[in-house]
Design a protein around this motif. Structure first.
Motif, PDB file in Angstrom:
ATOM      1  N   ILE A   6       0.764  -1.427   0.054  1.00 30.88           N
ATOM      2  CA  ILE A   6      -0.022   0.182   0.195  1.00 30.88           C
ATOM      3  C   ILE A   6       0.970   1.376   0.085  1.00 30.88           C
ATOM      4  CG2 ILE A   6      -1.850  -1.092   1.281  1.00 30.88           C
ATOM      5  CD1 ILE A   6      -1.150   0.225   3.741  1.00 30.88           C
ATOM      6  N   ILE A   7       0.283   2.338  -0.394  1.00 31.21           N
ATOM      7  CA  ILE A   7       0.852   3.800  -0.431  1.00 31.21           C
ATOM      8  C   ILE A   7       0.223   4.418   0.705  1.00 31.21           C
ATOM      9  CG2 ILE A   7       1.374   5.978  -1.685  1.00 31.21           C
ATOM     10  CD1 ILE A   7       1.636   3.984  -4.278  1.00 31.21           C
ATOM     11  N   ILE A   8       1.001   5.116   1.534  1.00 28.53           N
ATOM     12  CA  ILE A   8       0.481   6.135   2.670  1.00 28.53           C
ATOM     13  C   ILE A   8       0.542   7.355   2.055  1.00 28.53           C
ATOM     14  CG2 ILE A   8       0.104   6.529   4.833  1.00 28.53           C
ATOM     15  CD1 ILE A   8       1.109   3.764   5.448  1.00 28.53           C
ATOM     16  N   ILE A   9      -0.510   8.353   2.190  1.00 28.63           N
ATOM     17  CA  ILE A   9      -0.514   9.808   2.210  1.00 28.63           C
ATOM     18  C   ILE A   9      -1.057  10.253   3.535  1.00 28.63           C
ATOM     19  CG2 ILE A   9      -0.999  11.771   1.093  1.00 28.63           C
ATOM     20  CD1 ILE A   9      -1.249  10.185  -1.671  1.00 28.63           C
ATOM     21  N   THR A  10      -0.248  10.824   4.282  1.00 26.79           N
ATOM     22  CA  THR A  10      -0.605  11.361   5.569  1.00 26.79           C
ATOM     23  C   THR A  10      -0.136  12.741   5.798  1.00 26.79           C
ATOM     24  OG1 THR A  10      -0.920  10.980   7.867  1.00 26.79           O
ATOM     25  CG2 THR A  10       1.205  10.400   6.934  1.00 26.79           C
ATOM     26  N   GLY A  11      -0.283  13.230   6.900  1.00 20.68           N
ATOM     27  CA  GLY A  11       0.138  14.532   7.303  1.00 20.68           C
ATOM     28  C   GLY A  11      -0.933  15.439   8.208  1.00 20.68           C
ATOM     29  N   PRO A  12      -0.596  16.589   8.631  1.00 24.64           N
ATOM     30  CA  PRO A  12      -1.584  17.448   9.505  1.00 24.64           C
ATOM     31  C   PRO A  12      -2.748  17.808   8.599  1.00 24.64           C
ATOM     32  CG  PRO A  12       0.435  18.566   9.154  1.00 24.64           C
ATOM     33  CD  PRO A  12       0.711  17.333   8.570  1.00 24.64           C
ATOM     34  N   THR A  13      -3.665  18.043   9.346  1.00 22.41           N
ATOM     35  CA  THR A  13      -4.934  18.707   8.574  1.00 22.41           C
ATOM     36  C   THR A  13      -4.804  19.882   7.639  1.00 22.41           C
ATOM     37  OG1 THR A  13      -7.181  19.304   8.885  1.00 22.41           O
ATOM     38  CG2 THR A  13      -5.409  20.366  10.436  1.00 22.41           C
ATOM     39  N   ALA A  14      -5.311  19.799   6.623  1.00 23.42           N
ATOM     40  CA  ALA A  14      -5.173  21.169   5.555  1.00 23.42           C
ATOM     41  C   ALA A  14      -3.981  21.105   4.693  1.00 23.42           C
ATOM     42  CB  ALA A  14      -5.388  22.450   6.535  1.00 23.42           C
ATOM     43  N   THR A  15      -3.304  19.906   4.461  1.00 22.41           N
ATOM     44  CA  THR A  15      -2.080  19.860   3.684  1.00 22.41           C
ATOM     45  C   THR A  15      -2.139  19.444   2.283  1.00 22.41           C
ATOM     46  OG1 THR A  15      -1.576  17.853   4.943  1.00 22.41           O
ATOM     47  CG2 THR A  15      -0.373  19.829   5.648  1.00 22.41           C
ATOM     48  N   GLY A  16      -3.334  19.047   2.138  1.00 24.83           N
ATOM     49  CA  GLY A  16      -3.697  18.525   0.650  1.00 24.83           C
ATOM     50  C   GLY A  16      -3.722  17.295   0.446  1.00 24.83           C
ATOM     51  N   LYS A  17      -3.997  16.460   1.532  1.00 25.54           N
ATOM     52  CA  LYS A  17      -3.941  15.021   1.552  1.00 25.54           C
ATOM     53  C   LYS A  17      -5.050  14.340   0.521  1.00 25.54           C
ATOM     54  CE  LYS A  17      -4.477  14.339   5.973  1.00 25.54           C
ATOM     55  NZ  LYS A  17      -4.453  15.798   6.445  1.00 25.54           N
ATOM     56  N   THR A  18      -6.234  14.907   0.644  1.00 29.37           N
ATOM     57  CA  THR A  18      -7.452  14.557  -0.296  1.00 29.37           C
ATOM     58  C   THR A  18      -7.230  14.431  -1.729  1.00 29.37           C
ATOM     59  OG1 THR A  18      -8.953  14.890   1.569  1.00 29.37           O
ATOM     60  CG2 THR A  18      -9.849  14.658  -0.659  1.00 29.37           C
ATOM     61  N   MET A  19      -6.633  15.873  -2.113  1.00 30.20           N
ATOM     62  CA  MET A  19      -6.363  15.943  -3.463  1.00 30.20           C
ATOM     63  C   MET A  19      -5.228  15.248  -4.062  1.00 30.20           C
ATOM     64  SD  MET A  19      -4.596  19.458  -5.206  1.00 30.20           S
ATOM     65  CE  MET A  19      -3.089  18.955  -4.426  1.00 30.20           C
ATOM     66  N   ILE A  20      -3.998  15.323  -3.321  1.00 27.08           N
ATOM     67  CA  ILE A  20      -2.944  14.262  -3.725  1.00 27.08           C
ATOM     68  C   ILE A  20      -3.340  12.915  -3.875  1.00 27.08           C
ATOM     69  CG2 ILE A  20      -0.735  13.601  -2.978  1.00 27.08           C
ATOM     70  CD1 ILE A  20      -0.676  16.491  -4.350  1.00 27.08           C
ATOM     71  N   GLY A  21      -4.311  12.301  -3.002  1.00 26.74           N
ATOM     72  CA  GLY A  21      -4.522  10.897  -2.791  1.00 26.74           C
ATOM     73  C   GLY A  21      -5.610  10.583  -4.076  1.00 26.74           C
ATOM     74  N   ALA A  22      -6.350  11.204  -4.590  1.00 26.74           N
ATOM     75  CA  ALA A  22      -6.989  11.030  -5.579  1.00 26.74           C
ATOM     76  C   ALA A  22      -6.250  11.489  -6.905  1.00 26.74           C
ATOM     77  CB  ALA A  22      -8.333  12.192  -5.725  1.00 26.74           C
ATOM     78  N   LEU A  23      -5.361  12.469  -6.925  1.00 30.12           N
ATOM     79  CA  LEU A  23      -4.540  12.626  -8.223  1.00 30.12           C
ATOM     80  C   LEU A  23      -3.519  11.470  -8.541  1.00 30.12           C
ATOM     81  CD1 LEU A  23      -3.496  16.391  -7.840  1.00 30.12           C
ATOM     82  CD2 LEU A  23      -4.898  15.159  -9.629  1.00 30.12           C
ATOM     83  N   LEU A  24      -2.949  10.804  -7.102  1.00 29.23           N
ATOM     84  CA  LEU A  24      -2.107   9.692  -7.353  1.00 29.23           C
ATOM     85  C   LEU A  24      -3.020   8.443  -7.593  1.00 29.23           C
ATOM     86  CD1 LEU A  24       0.829   8.385  -6.979  1.00 29.23           C
ATOM     87  CD2 LEU A  24       0.189   8.306  -4.597  1.00 29.23           C
ATOM     88  N   ALA A  25      -4.005   8.168  -7.239  1.00 25.81           N
ATOM     89  CA  ALA A  25      -4.836   7.117  -7.577  1.00 25.81           C
ATOM     90  C   ALA A  25      -5.225   7.214  -9.157  1.00 25.81           C
ATOM     91  CB  ALA A  25      -6.214   7.044  -6.847  1.00 25.81           C
ATOM     92  N   HIS A  26      -5.418   8.221  -9.545  1.00 27.70           N
ATOM     93  CA  HIS A  26      -6.015   8.572 -11.096  1.00 27.70           C
ATOM     94  C   HIS A  26      -4.571   8.210 -11.863  1.00 27.70           C
ATOM     95  CE1 HIS A  26      -6.887  10.741 -14.758  1.00 27.70           C
ATOM     96  NE2 HIS A  26      -8.119  10.264 -14.437  1.00 27.70           N
ATOM     97  N   GLU A  27      -3.309   8.408 -11.518  1.00 34.59           N
ATOM     98  CA  GLU A  27      -2.045   8.413 -12.167  1.00 34.59           C
ATOM     99  C   GLU A  27      -1.486   7.039 -12.374  1.00 34.59           C
ATOM    100  OE1 GLU A  27       1.321   9.872 -14.263  1.00 34.59           O
ATOM    101  OE2 GLU A  27      -0.627  10.852 -13.574  1.00 34.59           O
ATOM    102  N   ILE A  28      -1.833   6.118 -11.007  1.00 36.74           N
ATOM    103  CA  ILE A  28      -1.382   4.858 -11.178  1.00 36.74           C
ATOM    104  C   ILE A  28      -2.390   3.638 -11.116  1.00 36.74           C
ATOM    105  CG2 ILE A  28       0.737   5.857  -9.923  1.00 36.74           C
ATOM    106  CD1 ILE A  28      -0.435   4.500  -7.292  1.00 36.74           C
ATOM    107  N   GLY A  29      -3.653   4.055 -11.240  1.00 41.53           N
ATOM    108  CA  GLY A  29      -4.608   2.986 -11.436  1.00 41.53           C
ATOM    109  C   GLY A  29      -4.926   2.537 -10.020  1.00 41.53           C
ATOM    110  N   GLY A  30      -5.099   3.388  -8.893  1.00 39.12           N
ATOM    111  CA  GLY A  30      -5.295   3.053  -7.464  1.00 39.12           C
ATOM    112  C   GLY A  30      -6.754   3.362  -6.998  1.00 39.12           C
ATOM    113  N   GLU A  31      -6.820   2.934  -5.817  1.00 40.20           N
ATOM    114  CA  GLU A  31      -8.299   3.338  -5.151  1.00 40.20           C
ATOM    115  C   GLU A  31      -7.961   3.677  -3.814  1.00 40.20           C
ATOM    116  OE1 GLU A  31     -11.032   0.226  -5.080  1.00 40.20           O
ATOM    117  OE2 GLU A  31     -10.934  -0.229  -7.223  1.00 40.20           O
ATOM    118  N   VAL A  32      -8.455   4.839  -3.176  1.00 42.81           N
ATOM    119  CA  VAL A  32      -8.352   5.603  -1.825  1.00 42.81           C
ATOM    120  C   VAL A  32      -8.971   4.747  -0.930  1.00 42.81           C
ATOM    121  CG1 VAL A  32      -8.710   7.526  -0.672  1.00 42.81           C
ATOM    122  CG2 VAL A  32      -7.959   7.536  -2.940  1.00 42.81           C
ATOM    123  N   VAL A  33      -8.398   4.515   0.304  1.00 42.33           N
ATOM    124  CA  VAL A  33      -8.820   3.936   1.612  1.00 42.33           C
ATOM    125  C   VAL A  33      -8.794   5.188   2.654  1.00 42.33           C
ATOM    126  CG1 VAL A  33      -9.025   2.455   3.197  1.00 42.33           C
ATOM    127  CG2 VAL A  33      -8.534   1.737   1.046  1.00 42.33           C
TER     128      VAL A  33
END
Length: 310
Positions: A6-33
């Protein structure tokens, strides 16, 4: 480099995790948990910054909207549910991308920590009453009789941990100190590549948090709280005690000053971000993604570079 489970994208609140997670999933054919302890609740969209349909970019997002706001949802349940999602994604040949800022959930899920010992609510209540009746000194002395290791690091004021130590021992016959040792010996559940998002300037992070709170209020956070109350969601439940909801409850139910409540939400959110950063400093193996400005629009080069080497 070993390909991660698995790949993990974390960090404090308001650092863009949601956006980066969706962009990365779109780029590599992943799904977000999702690894957000509040986005699991239905009907709580604004105050949890839950990703909208547009923000999800057509990517499947799991572990969002899975329980009612009044439900008692634990780390143990999260681990069971999230592991089931991740294993299914892997089985279908996709890459799970764990996205969120709940450090306990992430670390427990990845480490394979044993949360099977959920305990019993009636037993816990009885032990809490015993603590209140006998006092912390007596409870600590009784603990020392069967778990000297735990007793050596607790104090009489550690009510929650004292009660938990008794609960585990009564339920399993095993001291919680031994249970913790056994848990630490478990192999990790997943191999990971972990990215931690942050800003080079703390003031930039705090400014983003403040703007996010203002946006939540403009989108109707107070109305969301009213709707939850109209559904019969108890004021004292865990979900309603979350940052943003608790303060807005004071406005909606008790008539507190709205401007003061907004400032308190901002302050508590900044404090939460600080606690998240403290938790994440322990993770020396993670890849740090440091934003130099506030324009978060695309995948950072370091992320693409590291993943291309896998």
């Amino acid at each position: 480099m070993t390909t991660p489970d698995i790949i993990i994208i974390t960090g404090p609140t308001a650092t863009g995790k949601t956006m980066i997670g969706a962009l990365l999933a779109h780029e590599i054919g992943g799904e977000v948990v999702s690894a957000d302890s509040m986005q699991i609740y239905k009907y709580m969209d604004i105050g949890t910054a839950k990703p909208t349909v547009d923000e999800r970019l057509g990517i499947p997002h799991h572990m969002i909207d899975i329980v009612a706001p009044g439900d008692d949802y634990s780390a143990a349940r999260y681990i069971e549910d999230a592991a089931r999602c991740i294993d299914d994604i892997i089985m279908r040949g996709k890459m799970p991308i764990l996205v969120g800022g709940s450090g306990l959930y992430i670390d427990s899920l990845v480490s394979g920590r044993d949360f099977a010992l959920r305990g019993d609510s009636e037993l816990r209540s009885a032990l809490e009453a015993e603590y209140d009746n006998l006092g912390g000194d007596v409870m600590l002395s009784k603990l020392r009789e069967f778990d000297a290791d735990s007793a050596s690091i607790l104090t009489p004021n550690d009510k929650k941990r004292l009660v938990r130590a008794f609960e585990v021992y009564i339920t399993t016959g095993m001291p919680i100190s031994q249970h913790n040792i056994n848990t630490q010996l478990l192999p990790p559940r997943y191999a990971t590549t972990k990215f931690i998002l942050d800003f080079s300037d703390r003031a930039m992070l705090y400014a983003r948090i403040n703007r996010r709170v203002d946006s939540m209020v403009e989108k109707g956070l107070a109305d969301e709280v009213r709707a939850l109350l109209d559904m019969g969601v108890p004021l004292e439940c865990t979900a309603m005690q979350a940052i943003g909801y608790k303060e807005m409850l004071d406005v909606v139910v008790r008539g507190s000053d709205l401007a003061a409540a907004i400032e308190k939400i901002k302050m508590e959110s900044r404090r939460y971000a600080k606690r998240q950063l403290t938790w994440l400093r322990r993770d020396s193996d993670a890849i740090r993604v440091i934003w130099e400005d506030d324009v978060l629009q695309e995948l950072p080069p370091i992320m693409l570079e590291r993943l291309s080497n896998l």
